[in-house]
Design a protein around this motif. Structure first.
Motif, PDB file in Angstrom:
ATOM      1  N   VAL A 192       0.855  -1.185   0.000  1.00 52.77           N
ATOM      2  CA  VAL A 192       0.000   0.000   0.000  1.00 52.77           C
ATOM      3  C   VAL A 192       0.891   1.234   0.000  1.00 52.77           C
ATOM      4  CG1 VAL A 192      -1.829   1.284   1.198  1.00 52.77           C
ATOM      5  CG2 VAL A 192      -1.782  -1.213   1.309  1.00 52.77           C
ATOM      6  N   GLY A 193       0.524   2.212  -0.816  1.00 53.24           N
ATOM      7  CA  GLY A 193       1.264   3.462  -0.822  1.00 53.24           C
ATOM      8  C   GLY A 193       0.330   4.645  -0.724  1.00 53.24           C
ATOM      9  N   GLY A 194       0.842   5.711  -0.126  1.00 56.43           N
ATOM     10  CA  GLY A 194       0.099   6.968  -0.080  1.00 56.43           C
ATOM     11  C   GLY A 194       0.839   7.995  -0.932  1.00 56.43           C
ATOM     12  N   LEU A 195       0.262   8.338  -2.077  1.00 55.66           N
ATOM     13  CA  LEU A 195       0.893   9.290  -2.994  1.00 55.66           C
ATOM     14  C   LEU A 195       0.396  10.689  -2.641  1.00 55.66           C
ATOM     15  CD1 LEU A 195       0.608   7.293  -6.343  1.00 55.66           C
ATOM     16  CD2 LEU A 195       2.382   7.184  -4.572  1.00 55.66           C
ATOM     17  N   VAL A 196       1.311  11.561  -2.276  1.00 57.04           N
ATOM     18  CA  VAL A 196       0.977  12.843  -1.666  1.00 57.04           C
ATOM     19  C   VAL A 196       1.255  13.989  -2.629  1.00 57.04           C
ATOM     20  CG1 VAL A 196       1.448  14.387   0.283  1.00 57.04           C
ATOM     21  CG2 VAL A 196       1.618  11.904   0.593  1.00 57.04           C
ATOM     22  N   THR A 197       0.327  14.941  -2.694  1.00 57.25           N
ATOM     23  CA  THR A 197       0.605  16.215  -3.336  1.00 57.25           C
ATOM     24  C   THR A 197       0.248  17.334  -2.372  1.00 57.25           C
ATOM     25  OG1 THR A 197       0.155  17.691  -5.197  1.00 57.25           O
ATOM     26  CG2 THR A 197      -1.669  16.309  -4.455  1.00 57.25           C
ATOM     27  N   ASP A 198       1.112  18.344  -2.311  1.00 58.53           N
ATOM     28  CA  ASP A 198       0.805  19.526  -1.499  1.00 58.53           C
ATOM     29  C   ASP A 198       0.739  20.779  -2.366  1.00 58.53           C
ATOM     30  OD1 ASP A 198       3.441  19.831  -2.122  1.00 58.53           O
ATOM     31  OD2 ASP A 198       4.173  19.924  -0.058  1.00 58.53           O
ATOM     32  N   ASP A 199       0.591  20.564  -3.691  1.00 60.73           N
ATOM     33  CA  ASP A 199       0.389  21.708  -4.579  1.00 60.73           C
ATOM     34  C   ASP A 199      -0.880  22.431  -4.155  1.00 60.73           C
ATOM     35  OD1 ASP A 199       1.042  22.928  -7.494  1.00 60.73           O
ATOM     36  OD2 ASP A 199      -1.133  22.731  -7.226  1.00 60.73           O
ATOM     37  N   GLN A 200      -0.755  23.656  -3.668  1.00 59.87           N
ATOM     38  CA  GLN A 200      -1.865  24.306  -2.998  1.00 59.87           C
ATOM     39  C   GLN A 200      -3.059  24.544  -3.903  1.00 59.87           C
ATOM     40  OE1 GLN A 200      -1.510  24.607   0.437  1.00 59.87           O
ATOM     41  NE2 GLN A 200      -3.743  24.729   0.216  1.00 59.87           N
ATOM     42  N   GLU A 201      -2.809  24.857  -5.148  1.00 59.77           N
ATOM     43  CA  GLU A 201      -3.925  25.089  -6.080  1.00 59.77           C
ATOM     44  C   GLU A 201      -4.738  23.808  -6.263  1.00 59.77           C
ATOM     45  OE1 GLU A 201      -4.741  26.697 -10.650  1.00 59.77           O
ATOM     46  OE2 GLU A 201      -2.730  26.813  -9.779  1.00 59.77           O
ATOM     47  N   PHE A 202      -4.018  22.692  -6.451  1.00 61.53           N
ATOM     48  CA  PHE A 202      -4.702  21.408  -6.612  1.00 61.53           C
ATOM     49  C   PHE A 202      -5.410  21.010  -5.321  1.00 61.53           C
ATOM     50  CE2 PHE A 202      -4.934  16.794  -6.308  1.00 61.53           C
ATOM     51  CZ  PHE A 202      -5.510  16.459  -7.529  1.00 61.53           C
ATOM     52  N   VAL A 203      -4.729  21.182  -4.193  1.00 61.34           N
ATOM     53  CA  VAL A 203      -5.304  20.819  -2.888  1.00 61.34           C
ATOM     54  C   VAL A 203      -6.578  21.621  -2.637  1.00 61.34           C
ATOM     55  CG1 VAL A 203      -4.952  20.895  -0.393  1.00 61.34           C
ATOM     56  CG2 VAL A 203      -3.126  20.058  -1.887  1.00 61.34           C
ATOM     57  N   ASP A 204      -6.533  22.926  -2.912  1.00 65.56           N
ATOM     58  CA  ASP A 204      -7.717  23.767  -2.690  1.00 65.56           C
ATOM     59  C   ASP A 204      -8.885  23.307  -3.546  1.00 65.56           C
ATOM     60  OD1 ASP A 204      -6.306  25.260  -0.872  1.00 65.56           O
ATOM     61  OD2 ASP A 204      -5.910  26.937  -2.236  1.00 65.56           O
ATOM     62  N   ALA A 205      -8.588  22.957  -4.811  1.00 65.06           N
ATOM     63  CA  ALA A 205      -9.655  22.516  -5.716  1.00 65.06           C
ATOM     64  C   ALA A 205     -10.267  21.197  -5.233  1.00 65.06           C
ATOM     65  CB  ALA A 205      -9.104  22.362  -7.128  1.00 65.06           C
ATOM     66  N   ALA A 206      -9.409  20.258  -4.797  1.00 65.74           N
ATOM     67  CA  ALA A 206      -9.909  18.973  -4.304  1.00 65.74           C
ATOM     68  C   ALA A 206     -10.727  19.158  -3.037  1.00 65.74           C
ATOM     69  CB  ALA A 206      -8.739  18.023  -4.047  1.00 65.74           C
ATOM     70  N   TYR A 207     -10.231  20.011  -2.148  1.00 64.42           N
ATOM     71  CA  TYR A 207     -10.922  20.253  -0.876  1.00 64.42           C
ATOM     72  C   TYR A 207     -12.305  20.849  -1.121  1.00 64.42           C
ATOM     73  CZ  TYR A 207     -11.193  21.181   4.154  1.00 64.42           C
ATOM     74  OH  TYR A 207     -11.556  21.181   5.474  1.00 64.42           O
TER      75      TYR A 207
END
Length: 272
Positions: free
Chosen positions: A113-128
């Motif tokens: 199992v892996g957790g693939l992480v992104t902290d790109d704020q624009e992408f994170v804000d859109a997903a949130y």
């Protein structure tokens, strides 16, 4: 949070997210295992937990919550405003953990199992924003199981502290409490505990109905089944007015000789 969480178990990934997040978290399309592991991790978490909004497939939620151990601990988390459950109409391809500063995609590769992480704020804000909106439109999942803390507290008050200790010890000896051959269900456990402490059927079934475990009729049917199989025995106790009540007793010598850690195993072997 690490850039990626590879070669981890799902509980490690969940713990990392809970430790690193202070705001709300959206847990989207979790697997059966991820739901179970989240409840375990959150129940034993040392620290302040964020509120987790779990958006899950309804059938998966129902199947997981058929286990009294998982469901009663989840109910405690809900009562503490740590967990909220709603159902997904359309699931994304992956399981996601969406926080206000990172998005983690849970990827299964065989037994890894892996957790693939992104902290790109624009992408994170859109997903949130996307999953916050989906949360608002989602249907609440009605968990009918009572919180385990209330079960233990009321059992101690209504039946006695020894009964509560026996109940807790039996649950801790089980991996699951489904009544499907892999574990005893909560009604059977309650009746075994009552019999070990020689409580009245009326008292344990009234407690079980009041706390939300099952109806008096379910307790009565299960008592009859266990009595027919020789696990339980009863004796009549006269009362001032009305029909005599039944005192529950252990009916099998193997159960009488078993301690709490063995009681569930012995009962399962007889039932099977």
């Amino acid at each position: 949070m690490d850039s990626n969480l590879l070669n981890h178990q799902i509980d490690d990934i969940l713990e990392s997210v809970l430790e690193d997040t202070t705001g709300d978290v959206y847990m989207v399309n979790p697997s059966w295992d991820a739901i179970e592991e989240f409840v375990t991790v959150a129940t034993g978490f040392d620290g302040e937990l964020p509120t987790v909004h779990m958006l899950a497939d309804e059938r998966t939620l129902k199947d997981v919550m058929d286990d009294f151990i998982v469901a009663s601990n989840a109910a405690d988390l809900i009562a503490d405003d740590v967990l909220a459950l709603r159902t997904l109409e359309e699931a994304p391809e992956n399981s996601l953990l969406v926080a206000d500063d990172a998005v983690v995609a849970i990827v299964h590769a065989g037994d890894r199992v892996g957790g693939l992480v992104t902290d790109d704020q624009e992408f994170v804000d859109a997903a949130y924003e996307t999953y916050a909106a989906r949360w608002e439109d989602a249907t609440s999942f009605n968990l009918r199981t009572p919180p385990i803390s209330r079960v233990r507290e009321t059992l101690s008050e209504e039946i006695g502290p020894d009964a509560e200790e026996d109940f807790t010890a039996i649950l801790e000896s089980l991996e699951t409490a489904r009544g499907d051959g892999e574990g005893l269900d909560e009604v059977t456990i309650s009746l075994l505990v009552a019999a070990k402490n020689e409580a009245l059927l009326y008292d344990i079934s009234k407690w079980g109905e009041d706390v939300g475990i099952a109806s008096k009729a379910t307790f009565s049917r299960t008592k009859t089944k266990l009595e027919d199989m020789g696990l339980l025995d009863t004796e009549k106790v006269p009362i001032d007015v009305g029909r005599p009540r039944l005192r529950l007793k252990i009916g099998d010598d193997r159960l009488r000789e078993a301690d709490n850690g063995q009681l569930a195993t012995v009962a399962q072997s007889i039932l099977n």
